[in-house]
Design an enzyme around this catalytic site. Structure first.
Site, mmCIF file in Angstrom:
data_model
loop_
_atom_site.group_PDB
_atom_site.id
_atom_site.type_symbol
_atom_site.label_atom_id
_atom_site.label_comp_id
_atom_site.label_asym_id
_atom_site.label_seq_id
_atom_site.Cartn_x
_atom_site.Cartn_y
_atom_site.Cartn_z
ATOM 1 N N ALA B 9 3.456 8.958 2.427
ATOM 2 C CA ALA B 9 2.802 8.023 3.339
ATOM 3 C C ALA B 9 3.523 6.691 3.290
ATOM 4 O O ALA B 9 4.065 6.311 2.252
ATOM 5 C CB ALA B 9 1.338 7.827 2.945
ATOM 6 N N CYS B 10 3.568 6.018 4.427
ATOM 7 C CA CYS B 10 4.122 4.663 4.464
ATOM 8 C C CYS B 10 3.341 3.868 5.499
ATOM 9 O O CYS B 10 2.619 4.452 6.301
ATOM 10 C CB CYS B 10 5.613 4.679 4.795
ATOM 11 S SG CYS B 10 5.989 5.316 6.433
ATOM 12 N N PRO B 11 3.445 2.533 5.464
ATOM 13 C CA PRO B 11 2.579 1.727 6.323
ATOM 14 C C PRO B 11 2.757 1.991 7.819
ATOM 15 O O PRO B 11 1.777 2.089 8.540
ATOM 16 C CB PRO B 11 2.977 0.286 5.978
ATOM 17 C CG PRO B 11 3.604 0.378 4.633
ATOM 18 C CD PRO B 11 4.261 1.713 4.569
#
Lengths: 150, 457
Positions: B9-11
């Site tokens: 996951a990443c922003p």
């Protein structure tokens, strides 16, 4: 939906001359603005810069994929540049960057088809074979050919 | 083959999430490792890890810069890496995950997990009651132990003005126990109607104490407050300008008034009569009836080992503890200790009837048993319910009945064997210990007979 639908001649830069990350982003965003992808270039660039600030998007292997989700983006779009000479990007592997994929996504675009195609591109970039093909690209037409295969 | 899971996951959720997933997937193929990767990006959660995936996974890689709901991986070997690391060197990340020390679900963890899962599963009035009880419990423990410590100086020591014993009694009996019923009522109401329910619930609980409706009255006050407030929240519609007054003025005032008046004029008197009648009955309980009560409470403690029936018996005994009856809580605690203790003894008496793993787990069960954690018996009961549950119920019933018949008392609500070491905390200590041992031995003997021999060994 294909990648070719969101990239246009105006956003392809083969042999772009840039001496810094900033110069490179400015030139590419300029193309996106011309192509009608951006509604506010400065707001978009700020979002991209902020993303870089959080952590470099230079993923190694001479590739960077700067991106910004921003209200300055009108429709999802992609710009591509093969730089004439590599620029410093604080990459994960410390190497300067030669291939730049600049991605623009509007603030409200979750789940949309454009996003999916950009995700497909991100996945593709991890494969060495695909990156080699991209590095060998010498014209817009050749680029389209490689991208079409996604 | 070891199975590995990963979450990325990443922003922004466009690039890194998916590149990391792709890179890990590719490296796993090269290394011939079975992998499943959950991506949490701009298109939401994809390829979500199921509970079964997590259960069978060897290790879990978390390559994320945002929250990925880590709680679901509790007890698993977890490797956290920067998302860039997973993109740059996925092979190394997978190697590291494979090299993590293996985690084996431990009996104690399992018991705790069972306990937690149950509190998640229950719904409705039972859940509200249990929420109330769980908030009240620390107060009972604090108060009960404080009183028990005061008895170290002698049962009557607190009557001497200005002594430490008196101070401890003021803390435990005068303050902690005074808060018991209000806490119970307040948090039953809180569980039903959230924050607005708390004030009317606390006030109703206090009234239950004052009117002599006690523990039972507190439970009624809690439900009353909860549902009254819930009703007000649902049906009172104010013009926008005044909507802010509802939680801060109208519900606290009207809700408490309704609950309070009902407690004083309607609920208080009959419930006090019931409580008084019940107290009178308990106070004059003959040995036979006392043993019967202990028998039933004891069997209930073992029936579901920490489940609703067990909690019902325990809650009942706690309520009586707060009212000044120390017998039932003694019976209940001893009966709650014998199931794991009896199983531990059975693994020693009849080792051939247990697998090597079970014999090892038996030791852990013993530790849980002396600490009054009945859940320690669950792994054994789950593996062979029709033999184990009746065996431990009989043992617990014996202990409960003996403890009550001997008139053993307990001034603290928890603590297992450790509370026995506090002087004067347990009344009729010798016979209490004998009750405990008797149930343990009965459980172990029955188990040794009814359990089938293991093929192996």
């Amino acid at each position: 939906m294909e990648l070719l639908d969101i990239i246009t001649d105006e956003t392809v830069f083969i042999g772009l001359e840039a001496s810094s990350q900033e110069e490179c982003l400015q030139a590419m965003a300029g193309g996106m603005e011309k192509a009608g992808i951006l509604s506010n270039k400065d707001v978009y660039i700020a979002a991209v810069a902020e993303r870089e600030h959080k952590g470099s998007t230079g993923i190694g292997f001479g590739v960077a994929i700067p991106h910004g989700k921003s209200s300055g983006v009108q429709t999802p779009g992609l710009a591509f540049a093969r730089l004439k000479s590599p620029v410093e990007w604080n990459s994960l592997d410390g190497k300067p960057v030669q291939l730049v994929f600049l991605i623009g996504v509007p603030e409200e675009a979750a789940g949309d088809a454009h996003i999916k195609i950009l995700i497909a591109l991100s996945r593709k970039l991890v494969h060495a074979e695909f990156r080699e093909k991209m590095l060998a690209v010498n014209s817009t037409a050749e680029l389209y050919q490689v991208l079409q295969a996604i | 083959m070891k199975k590995i899971l990963a979450v990325t996951a990443c922003p922004t959720g466009i690039a890194h999430t998916y590149m990391a997933a792709e890179a890990l997937g590719q490296a796993a193929v090269e290394k011939q490792v079975d992998i499943k990767i959950e991506t949490r990006g701009a298109v939401g959660v994809e390829n979500e890890l199921s509970e079964a995936d997590i259960a069978e996974a060897y290790a879990i890689i978390i390559a994320a810069e945002t929250d990925v709901g880590e709680a679901r991986f509790d007890g698993k070997a977890i490797l956290k890496v920067a998302i860039g690391e997973a993109i740059k060197d996925p092979g190394k990340v997978i190697d590291q995950a494979m090299a993590l020390p293996p985690t084996t679900p431990k009996v104690i963890d399992q018991a705790v997990k069972n306990r937690e899962e149950r509190s998640f599963q229950v719904t409705g009035p039972y859940k509200h009651l249990m929420t109330g009880v769980s908030y009240m419990l620390p107060i009972v423990v604090a108060g009960g132990l404080m009183i028990a410590v005061s008895f170290i100086f002698g049962i009557e020591a607190f009557k001497e003005q200005g002594t430490l014993a008196e101070a401890l009694m003021t803390i435990g009996g005068g303050s902690a126990f005074a808060l018991m019923v209000p806490m119970l009522a307040g948090f039953i109401a809180f569980s039903i109607a959230e924050k607005p329910g708390l004030a009317p619930g606390l006030i109703g609980g206090m009234l239950a104490t004052k009117t002599g409706a006690g523990f039972l009255g507190g439970i009624i006050a809690g439900f009353l407050a909860g549902y009254v407030v819930q009703f007000m929240k649902t049906y009172i519609k104010l013009p926008k300008n005044f909507a802010g007054l509802l939680p801060i003025l109208i519900i606290p005032f009207v809700g408490s008034a309704v609950v309070g008046l009902l407690m004083i004029y309607v609920v208080g008197t009959p419930v006090k009569a019931i409580m008084d009648g019940f107290s009178g009955w308990l106070a004059n309980l003959g040995a036979g009836n006392a043993a019967l009560l202990g028998l039933v409470l004891g069997a209930m403690m073992a029936f579901d080992m920490g489940g609703p029936v067990n909690k019902a018996a325990y809650t009942f005994a706690i309520g009586l503890l707060g009212t000044g009856f120390y017998g039932p809580i003694a019976a209940v605690m001893a009966a709650g200790m014998t199931p794991p203790l009896g199983i531990w003894l059975a693994t020693l008496l009849a080792p051939r009837k247990f697998s090597a793993e079970e014999r090892e787990a038996g030791k852990a069960a013993g530790v849980l048993g002396i600490s009054f954690i009945t859940e320690g018996a669950i792994p054994f009961a789950a593996a062979d319910p029709f033999r184990v549950i009746p065996s431990i119920m009989i043992g617990s019933a014996v202990t409960g009945a003996l403890s009550m018949a001997f008139g053993a008392t307990l001034r603290a609500p928890h603590g297992g064997i450790f509370v026995l070491m506090i002087p004067n905390a347990v009344g009729n200590l010798g016979m209490y210990v004998i009750s405990l041992i008797a149930g343990t031995v009965v459980t172990a003997l029955i188990l040794s007979v009814v359990k089938k021999k293991k093929a192996e060994v």
